[in-house]
Motif scaffolding. Structure first.
Motif, PDB file in Angstrom:
ATOM      1  N   ARG A  97     -25.874 -22.808 -29.703  1.00 13.50           N
ATOM      2  CA  ARG A  97     -24.637 -22.151 -30.110  1.00 13.50           C
ATOM      3  C   ARG A  97     -24.464 -20.801 -29.443  1.00 13.50           C
ATOM      4  NH1 ARG A  97     -26.538 -25.647 -33.333  1.00 13.50           N
ATOM      5  NH2 ARG A  97     -25.232 -26.899 -34.749  1.00 13.50           N
ATOM      6  N   GLY A  98     -25.266 -20.559 -28.402  1.00 11.91           N
ATOM      7  CA  GLY A  98     -25.147 -19.320 -27.648  1.00 11.91           C
ATOM      8  C   GLY A  98     -25.612 -18.092 -28.393  1.00 11.91           C
ATOM      9  N   MET A  99     -26.460 -18.276 -29.389  1.00 14.26           N
ATOM     10  CA  MET A  99     -26.936 -17.154 -30.192  1.00 14.26           C
ATOM     11  C   MET A  99     -28.292 -16.667 -29.682  1.00 14.26           C
ATOM     12  SD  MET A  99     -25.979 -18.834 -33.912  1.00 14.26           S
ATOM     13  CE  MET A  99     -26.371 -17.360 -34.864  1.00 14.26           C
ATOM     14  N   LYS A 100     -28.631 -15.442 -30.034  1.00 15.76           N
ATOM     15  CA  LYS A 100     -29.934 -14.905 -29.682  1.00 15.76           C
ATOM     16  C   LYS A 100     -31.020 -15.604 -30.506  1.00 15.76           C
ATOM     17  CE  LYS A 100     -28.370 -10.297 -28.312  1.00 15.76           C
ATOM     18  NZ  LYS A 100     -28.494  -8.840 -28.556  1.00 15.76           N
ATOM     19  N   PRO A 101     -32.271 -15.614 -30.018  1.00  9.43           N
ATOM     20  CA  PRO A 101     -33.363 -16.253 -30.769  1.00  9.43           C
ATOM     21  C   PRO A 101     -33.541 -15.610 -32.141  1.00  9.43           C
ATOM     22  CG  PRO A 101     -34.043 -15.768 -28.526  1.00  9.43           C
ATOM     23  CD  PRO A 101     -32.728 -15.071 -28.729  1.00  9.43           C
ATOM     24  N   PRO A 102     -34.035 -16.349 -33.107  1.00  8.60           N
ATOM     25  CA  PRO A 102     -34.293 -15.801 -34.445  1.00  8.60           C
ATOM     26  C   PRO A 102     -35.315 -14.670 -34.396  1.00  8.60           C
ATOM     27  CG  PRO A 102     -34.443 -18.198 -34.427  1.00  8.60           C
ATOM     28  CD  PRO A 102     -34.385 -17.769 -33.006  1.00  8.60           C
ATOM     29  N   VAL A 103     -35.181 -13.757 -35.335  1.00 11.28           N
ATOM     30  CA  VAL A 103     -36.124 -12.647 -35.460  1.00 11.28           C
ATOM     31  C   VAL A 103     -36.872 -12.799 -36.780  1.00 11.28           C
ATOM     32  CG1 VAL A 103     -36.360 -10.140 -35.700  1.00 11.28           C
ATOM     33  CG2 VAL A 103     -34.704 -11.101 -34.077  1.00 11.28           C
ATOM     34  N   TYR A 104     -38.201 -12.590 -36.742  1.00  9.54           N
ATOM     35  CA  TYR A 104     -39.033 -12.733 -37.944  1.00  9.54           C
ATOM     36  C   TYR A 104     -39.633 -11.370 -38.300  1.00  9.54           C
ATOM     37  CZ  TYR A 104     -38.506 -17.655 -36.893  1.00  9.54           C
ATOM     38  OH  TYR A 104     -37.970 -18.900 -36.641  1.00  9.54           O
ATOM     39  N   THR A 105     -39.403 -10.933 -39.526  1.00  6.61           N
ATOM     40  CA  THR A 105     -39.838  -9.609 -39.969  1.00  6.61           C
ATOM     41  C   THR A 105     -40.662  -9.723 -41.240  1.00  6.61           C
ATOM     42  OG1 THR A 105     -37.775  -8.688 -39.099  1.00  6.61           O
ATOM     43  CG2 THR A 105     -39.067  -7.295 -40.570  1.00  6.61           C
ATOM     44  N   VAL A 106     -41.835  -9.107 -41.227  1.00  5.73           N
ATOM     45  CA  VAL A 106     -42.658  -9.061 -42.446  1.00  5.73           C
ATOM     46  C   VAL A 106     -42.020  -8.070 -43.409  1.00  5.73           C
ATOM     47  CG1 VAL A 106     -44.920  -8.558 -43.424  1.00  5.73           C
ATOM     48  CG2 VAL A 106     -44.752  -9.605 -41.160  1.00  5.73           C
ATOM     49  N   THR A 107     -41.587  -8.538 -44.548  1.00  6.24           N
ATOM     50  CA  THR A 107     -40.920  -7.676 -45.527  1.00  6.24           C
ATOM     51  C   THR A 107     -41.811  -7.331 -46.718  1.00  6.24           C
ATOM     52  OG1 THR A 107     -39.938  -9.653 -46.534  1.00  6.24           O
ATOM     53  CG2 THR A 107     -38.611  -8.460 -44.917  1.00  6.24           C
ATOM     54  N   GLU A 108     -42.899  -8.072 -46.897  1.00  4.68           N
ATOM     55  CA  GLU A 108     -43.797  -7.768 -48.015  1.00  4.68           C
ATOM     56  C   GLU A 108     -45.146  -8.438 -47.779  1.00  4.68           C
ATOM     57  OE1 GLU A 108     -44.075  -8.366 -52.887  1.00  4.68           O
ATOM     58  OE2 GLU A 108     -42.245  -8.870 -51.809  1.00  4.68           O
ATOM     59  N   ARG A 109     -46.199  -7.734 -48.191  1.00  4.07           N
ATOM     60  CA  ARG A 109     -47.549  -8.308 -48.180  1.00  4.07           C
ATOM     61  C   ARG A 109     -48.179  -7.984 -49.520  1.00  4.07           C
ATOM     62  NH1 ARG A 109     -52.898  -7.573 -47.674  1.00  4.07           N
ATOM     63  NH2 ARG A 109     -54.102  -8.807 -46.153  1.00  4.07           N
ATOM     64  N   SER A 110     -48.621  -9.009 -50.221  1.00  8.03           N
ATOM     65  CA  SER A 110     -49.199  -8.805 -51.542  1.00  8.03           C
ATOM     66  C   SER A 110     -50.512  -9.568 -51.660  1.00  8.03           C
ATOM     67  CB  SER A 110     -48.224  -9.273 -52.626  1.00  8.03           C
ATOM     68  OG  SER A 110     -47.901 -10.648 -52.452  1.00  8.03           O
ATOM     69  N   GLY A 111     -51.203  -9.383 -52.779  1.00  7.76           N
ATOM     70  CA  GLY A 111     -52.458 -10.077 -53.008  1.00  7.76           C
ATOM     71  C   GLY A 111     -53.639  -9.354 -52.397  1.00  7.76           C
ATOM     72  N   PRO A 112     -54.856  -9.744 -52.776  1.00  2.00           N
ATOM     73  CA  PRO A 112     -56.071  -9.117 -52.235  1.00  2.00           C
ATOM     74  C   PRO A 112     -56.279  -9.482 -50.772  1.00  2.00           C
ATOM     75  CG  PRO A 112     -56.636 -11.028 -53.574  1.00  2.00           C
ATOM     76  CD  PRO A 112     -55.160 -10.811 -53.745  1.00  2.00           C
ATOM     77  N   ASP A 113     -57.174  -8.758 -50.104  1.00  5.15           N
ATOM     78  CA  ASP A 113     -57.409  -8.983 -48.677  1.00  5.15           C
ATOM     79  C   ASP A 113     -57.880 -10.396 -48.386  1.00  5.15           C
ATOM     80  OD1 ASP A 113     -56.656  -6.423 -48.088  1.00  5.15           O
ATOM     81  OD2 ASP A 113     -58.696  -5.618 -48.035  1.00  5.15           O
ATOM     82  N   HIS A 114     -58.649 -10.992 -49.300  1.00  3.23           N
ATOM     83  CA  HIS A 114     -59.189 -12.319 -49.037  1.00  3.23           C
ATOM     84  C   HIS A 114     -58.195 -13.432 -49.375  1.00  3.23           C
ATOM     85  CE1 HIS A 114     -60.142 -11.835 -53.341  1.00  3.23           C
ATOM     86  NE2 HIS A 114     -60.033 -13.143 -53.401  1.00  3.23           N
ATOM     87  N   ALA A 115     -57.085 -13.083 -50.022  1.00  7.40           N
ATOM     88  CA  ALA A 115     -56.084 -14.094 -50.363  1.00  7.40           C
ATOM     89  C   ALA A 115     -54.685 -13.478 -50.305  1.00  7.40           C
ATOM     90  CB  ALA A 115     -56.355 -14.680 -51.744  1.00  7.40           C
ATOM     91  N   PRO A 116     -54.267 -13.035 -49.113  1.00  6.80           N
ATOM     92  CA  PRO A 116     -52.973 -12.359 -48.997  1.00  6.80           C
ATOM     93  C   PRO A 116     -51.807 -13.337 -49.107  1.00  6.80           C
ATOM     94  CG  PRO A 116     -53.901 -12.701 -46.828  1.00  6.80           C
ATOM     95  CD  PRO A 116     -54.943 -13.153 -47.809  1.00  6.80           C
ATOM     96  N   VAL A 117     -50.654 -12.808 -49.451  1.00  4.30           N
ATOM     97  CA  VAL A 117     -49.406 -13.567 -49.451  1.00  4.30           C
ATOM     98  C   VAL A 117     -48.390 -12.767 -48.642  1.00  4.30           C
ATOM     99  CG1 VAL A 117     -47.520 -14.511 -50.816  1.00  4.30           C
ATOM    100  CG2 VAL A 117     -49.867 -14.627 -51.683  1.00  4.30           C
TER     101      VAL A 117
END
Length: 227
Positions: A169-189
């Motif tokens: 459709r002649g559009m630019k490629p999608p952009v992916y942005t991390v908006t949140e990181r939660s949970g402990p280091d060994h089980a992040p979300v």
């Protein structure tokens, strides 16, 4: 060499008993606990990835003799990617027999997608070196049977499909942005937002950035297909 009780039982779960048990021990040894006398599984992982690719490519070609390369390639990618390897590893309880250093044990290494996927590839190489290609093929086809049978006819991942949709459709490629990181280091979300310029956007959540991007892309595809 005599294997520990847990590794001996693991052989029954994967359907292969080793003539050279030291290969199994090496396949289950992570770099966090390796030493000069106890090599890790990284070299085996390299080989196992190639053996897995060959066997899965054969299985797909034999399973659908009319499919073209453009149809087979995404199915292949879906079956050999790290997530697929980790899923198979979980199904046989591989995490329970991984040999890890204390730091990896504390941070949940037995559940980490990357560690499970890598060890699964190393296991494939160990079986290949122990008993040859036929034995490795038999184990792979047995453990991957459900995934091979149920792989989608059009198995392109959501990110690829979304990018192709935008390009058409002649559009630019999608952009992916991390908006949140939660949970402990060994089980992040991770929560990631996929957006198409100033147009629509959608969120996805998952335990890894890659999986969250796929979830966001899938959600955005659903949204734009309804418009």
């Amino acid at each position: 060499m005599k294997l520990s009780r847990d590794l001996d039982a693991f052989q029954d779960r994967i359907g292969h008993r080793f003539g050279q048990p030291e290969l199994l021990l090496r396949a289950m040894t992570h770099s966090s606990i390796a030493s000069d006398t106890r090599p890790d599984n990284q070299r085996l992982e390299f080989l196992g990835d190639r053996v897995l690719g060959l066997v899965i490519a054969e299985a797909l070609m034999n399973g659908d003799r009319t499919a073209e390369e453009g149809q087979l390639a995404p199915r292949f990618n879906a079956l050999v990617r790290k997530e697929a390897c980790a899923e198979v590893a979980r199904s046989v309880g591989l995490g329970d027999v991984l040999k890890l250093g204390k730091s990896e044990q504390v941070t949940g290494g037995r559940r980490k997608l990357a560690l499970l996927g890598d060890a699964m590839e190393a296991l494939i190489a160990a079986v290949y070196l122990d008993a040859g290609l036929d034995a490795a093929r038999a184990m792979i086809l047995r453990l991957w049977s459900d995934q091979v049978e149920n792989v989608e006819y059009d198995a392109r991942d959501a990110k690829t499909t979304l990018q192709e949709w935008a390009q058409a459709r002649g559009m630019k490629p999608p952009v992916y942005t991390v908006t949140e990181r939660s949970g402990p280091d060994h089980a992040p979300v991770f929560r990631i937002t996929a957006s198409l310029g100033d147009g629509p956007s959608a969120d996805g959540e998952a335990p890894s950035k890659r999986a969250a991007e796929q979830a966001a892309a899938k959600a955005l595809l659903t949204e734009v297909s309804h418009d």
